[in-house]
Design an enzyme around this catalytic site. Sequence first.
Site, PDB file in Angstrom:
ATOM      1  N   GLU A   1      -7.781 -30.935 -30.670  1.00  0.00           N
ATOM      2  CA  GLU A   1      -7.951 -32.066 -31.604  1.00  0.00           C
ATOM      3  C   GLU A   1      -8.372 -33.296 -30.829  1.00  0.00           C
ATOM      4  O   GLU A   1      -7.828 -33.577 -29.760  1.00  0.00           O
ATOM      5  CB  GLU A   1      -6.639 -32.413 -32.331  1.00  0.00           C
ATOM      6  CG  GLU A   1      -6.222 -31.436 -33.381  1.00  0.00           C
ATOM      7  CD  GLU A   1      -4.939 -31.861 -34.103  1.00  0.00           C
ATOM      8  OE1 GLU A   1      -4.637 -33.080 -34.135  1.00  0.00           O
ATOM      9  OE2 GLU A   1      -4.246 -30.973 -34.604  1.00  0.00           O
TER      10      GLU A   1
ATOM     11  N   GLU B   1       1.583 -29.111 -31.784  1.00  0.00           N
ATOM     12  CA  GLU B   1       2.346 -30.339 -31.516  1.00  0.00           C
ATOM     13  C   GLU B   1       3.845 -30.240 -31.787  1.00  0.00           C
ATOM     14  O   GLU B   1       4.347 -30.887 -32.721  1.00  0.00           O
ATOM     15  CB  GLU B   1       1.754 -31.520 -32.291  1.00  0.00           C
ATOM     16  CG  GLU B   1       0.330 -31.843 -31.875  1.00  0.00           C
ATOM     17  CD  GLU B   1      -0.169 -33.160 -32.457  1.00  0.00           C
ATOM     18  OE1 GLU B   1       0.518 -33.736 -33.332  1.00  0.00           O
ATOM     19  OE2 GLU B   1      -1.245 -33.604 -32.024  1.00  0.00           O
TER      20      GLU B   1
HETATM   21  C1  FCB Z   1      -2.235 -34.803 -35.045  1.00  0.00           C
HETATM   22  C2  FCB Z   1      -1.951 -33.668 -36.008  1.00  0.00           C
HETATM   23  C3  FCB Z   1      -3.010 -33.481 -37.065  1.00  0.00           C
HETATM   24  C4  FCB Z   1      -3.486 -34.823 -37.583  1.00  0.00           C
HETATM   25  C5  FCB Z   1      -3.929 -35.699 -36.442  1.00  0.00           C
HETATM   26  C6  FCB Z   1      -4.493 -37.030 -36.854  1.00  0.00           C
HETATM   27  O1  FCB Z   1      -1.038 -35.294 -34.561  1.00  0.00           O
HETATM   28  O2  FCB Z   1      -1.822 -32.447 -35.302  1.00  0.00           O
HETATM   29  O3  FCB Z   1      -2.484 -32.677 -38.080  1.00  0.00           O
HETATM   30  O4  FCB Z   1      -2.494 -35.409 -38.328  1.00  0.00           O
HETATM   31  O5  FCB Z   1      -2.856 -35.921 -35.584  1.00  0.00           O
END
Ligand code: FCB
Length: 450
Positions: free
Chosen positions: A355, A163
């Site tokens: 994620e 990210e």
């Molecule tokens: C993302 C991050 C991770 C966590 C999730 C909820 O933005 O990569 O580390 O904080 O959100």
Amino acid sequence: MSFSKDFVWGAATAAYQIEGAAYKGNKGLSVWDTACKINGFVKGGHTGDIACDHYYKYKEDVQLMKKIGLNAYRLSISWPRILPNGTGKINEEGLDFYDRLIDELLANGITPYVTLFHWDFPHELFLKGGWLNPDSSDWFAEYTKVVAERLSDRVSHFITQNEPQCYIGLGHGGGNHAPGLNLSNSDILLAGHNSLLAHGKSVQTLRQLSKVPCEIGYAPVGVTSFPNTDSLKDIEAARAHMFSISTPNQWGSSWWMDPVYLGKYPEDGLKVMEQWLPKIKAEDMKTICQPLDFLGVNIYQGKRVKMDENNCPEVVADKVGHEQTLNRWSLTPEALYWGPKFLYERYGKPILITENGMSNIDWVSLDGQVKDPQRIDFLHRYLKEFKRASRDGVSTKGYFAWSLMDNFEWAEGYNERFGLIHVDYETGIRTIKDSGHWYKTIIDSNGDLL
Ligand code: FCB
């Protein structure tokens, strides 16, 4: 039809969010260690000093992964744990920890997916200008070399960075993530460009030094738009909206993905950012655009978009009382159909969801169970959509739930619980939540039960 036989079923974490041992094992400081000491930076004055104590409890945690049936685990390496100053002297003790962790995972049949950078930038390098320093991409390559030399005989899946929208956008612009800066647009864009160069050099280093053939990807936020209806017009509107950049900001998917996968910044973005752009050399784009094996992407939610009367994409306002998670992210499972679909169309790489998950109010009930029906429903809805994408021809490589366990949620401290495993931060006791047990049944059926 379900997912392919070799579909990757995993869960993800990040070093600073779970390891703890922030001042142990000769680790150097990261910008998150120092940011946590600033009054008011993190809710409740929480820090990652101890976090889930995973540095000491990793064996127990691997057993829990096994219980959930994971076949893969996405972890990140703390750069300052193995290079306390960011470059130069190597901390063997830090490398030993990752050695042991990787061995433990492999011994239990779990494939490690290693993220090289998940936000814990070395403080010493920050003092030298951090991502603004023209040498920053070489620093990252040096760090990659240390990891490759030590771990690439056993690790064959790497993700360079997590990210960039957050550590560059929020960290250097928004000021609410470490290192907590509020820089000018020019500096933010320069830091971003350097971090893209770092990605490219890191991939080159891995390809050069990896002891076994490895697969490499990247994990930006997939800022996703999806169509309001299935009409061709709305689909076109959502696609255009997802990739277009019309205002100066650090979020656009195309700004971070086009250079990496297509070798150029998006034209509209270049126009919008024109007055602040750093000098971008032609060789830079070649360095940034290295061949990759998959497109890793973090998707939690999307925006509903329709074509308006003037043939322009328009974001549809949320309905009153729309469904949201505890941290106010919208429940929009369609994002896991349309996001992967649009990304696959544009970049042609297998999609790995690095994620996806939700923050919820979870506690251990009187009977000792952690009941989180909302999370089960959330994961069910999103996974169904991802499976639909797979059925419709998107190459779907795998899925990592965020997160394996409750952890330090950055500026929110420990107030948001995203885990499949509940963590009692006072006692360190872990309890697999109902969603973790449910996830196991889905993994065991390779998604057939969705
Ligand atoms: C993302 C991050 C991770 C966590 C999730 C909820 O933005 O990569 O580390 O904080 O959100």
